[in-house]
Enzyme design. Structure first.
Site, short mmCIF file in Angstrom:
data_model
loop_
_atom_site.label_atom_id
_atom_site.label_comp_id
_atom_site.label_asym_id
_atom_site.label_seq_id
_atom_site.Cartn_x
_atom_site.Cartn_y
_atom_site.Cartn_z
N GLY A 149 20.00 50.04 -16.18
CA GLY A 149 19.63 50.93 -17.27
C GLY A 149 18.14 50.83 -17.51
CB CYS A 150 15.52 53.39 -18.02
SG CYS A 150 16.33 54.37 -19.32
CG ASN A 151 16.31 52.24 -23.03
OD1 ASN A 151 15.17 52.66 -23.17
ND2 ASN A 151 17.37 53.00 -23.22
#
Length: 347
Positions: A149-151
């Site tokens: 996930g990017c976050n």
């Protein structure tokens, strides 16, 4: 040697970014693209900025269409990759850019996602610290990769060295992220429209309910074995792509800026895609756009006794598609940096 690649969900933002990056790769060649509502249309119609793949025609996303390739990238909505992946041959490299295979705990999955849990694959952040080394070692030769996930990538890489060294308290972590709407995908929603976004900023998934929360805690427990706690709040801001993550943690009694900087230098000094900026310098999102890089700035708030780490990345490159290709390179025995840009775009 040409490695034949299929990209499922190539009509979306993450899928389109996979096509853009793979077009520059010396070994990978996309031969098949799939979608659902785009079947029969060309990439040039759906993703007009991707001229190198313009003539490819979207096919239906089925195991039969995806089989027969050397590598398959799944850029599908959460909950849609698991069932398809189960029907793909074991000797095919499959990289899931969705969430279906990120979480090792079924309880975490059920608390944050609908649908069935399909188990955890090798996690696709090579630089992340883990017991005995980094996740890079686990990626070599694997056939199943869960892109991050990017976050979660931004926060995990920002805090992992300090957590691993015991220089911060793992029970008091805080992260506030400014994020662009492309992280939500290409779906049409009122809150993602320009008229709602421009001139505004709004927090969402407030109060510990964001789906990347268990992923962050899972990542930060890789070295210590301790599942800490984090207050994680994303804020939607009017930039098409990018993340600026401000992460803080309470300092351990013997921690100071000199020791912390030494720990981060040791962790990332030799990394091509994670850069610690000089003391007093902090990253801007614009400096990471288009690049497979995570930029870090570090400070100590002496009055509050807290470490402050500011991280910037492009959510569609280092946060998703770039991380997927970087991890695939390791799994395929290719140079880790093959096809991946280190330079951003400006202005």
């Amino acid at each position: 040697m040409v490695i034949r690649v299929a990209v499922a969900g190539a009509s979306g933002y993450a899928g389109g970014e996979l096509l853009r990056l793979i077009a520059q790769h010396p070994e990978l060649e996309v031969t098949t693209v799939t979608g659902r509502s785009t079947v029969g249309r060309t990439v040039g119609e759906v993703q007009p900025h991707l001229r190198s793949a313009a003539d490819l025609v979207f096919q239906d996303t089925t195991p039969e269409v995806l089989a027969g390739h050397d590598a398959v990238f799944l850029a599908l909505p959460h909950g849609q990759s698991g069932a398809i992946a189960e029907q793909l041959p074991d000797d095919v490299l499959v990289v899931d850019a969705g969430a279906d295979h990120r979480l090792a705990s079924e309880a975490d999955w059920r608390a944050f996602y609908p649908g069935d849990w399909h188990g955890a694959w090798t996690y696709g952040v090579p630089e992340l610290l883990a017991e005995g080394g980094r996740l890079r070692e686990a990626l070599a030769g694997t056939k199943r990769i869960a892109a991050p996930g990017c976050n979660a990538s931004a926060v995990s890489l920002a805090l992992a060295p300090a957590v691993a060294a015991g220089l911060v308290e793992q029970e008091d972590l805080v992260a506030v992220l400014a994020v662009g709407p492309s992280g939500a995908g290409r779906s049409t929603r009122p809150d993602l429209s320009a008229s709602e976004l421009l001139g505004s900023a709004n927090a969402y998934a407030v109060g510990g309910v964001h789906r990347h929360t268990p992923e962050i805690l899972q990542n930060l427990a890789l070295v210590t074995g301790v599942r800490g706690s984090i207050s994680f709040t994303p804020v939607l801001v009017p930039m098409a792509r990018g993340i600026l993550a401000t992460c803080t943690a309470r300092l351990a009694p013997d921690a100071d800026e000199r020791r912390l900087r030494a720990v981060y230098d040791e962790a990332y000094g030799d990394e091509r895609f994670v850069h610690l900026l000089p003391a007093g310098s902090f990253p801007a999102v614009e400096h990471a756009i288009g690049a497979n890089t995570l930029l870090l700035g570090l400070a100590v708030d002496t009055a509050a006794r807290r470490l402050v780490v500011v991280a910037a990345l492009d959510n569609l490159v280092k946060g998703t598609a770039g991380a997927a290709i970087q991890s695939a390179n390791l799994a395929l025995g290719l140079p880790e940096a093959a096809g991946l840009p280190i330079d951003g775009t400006a202005p």
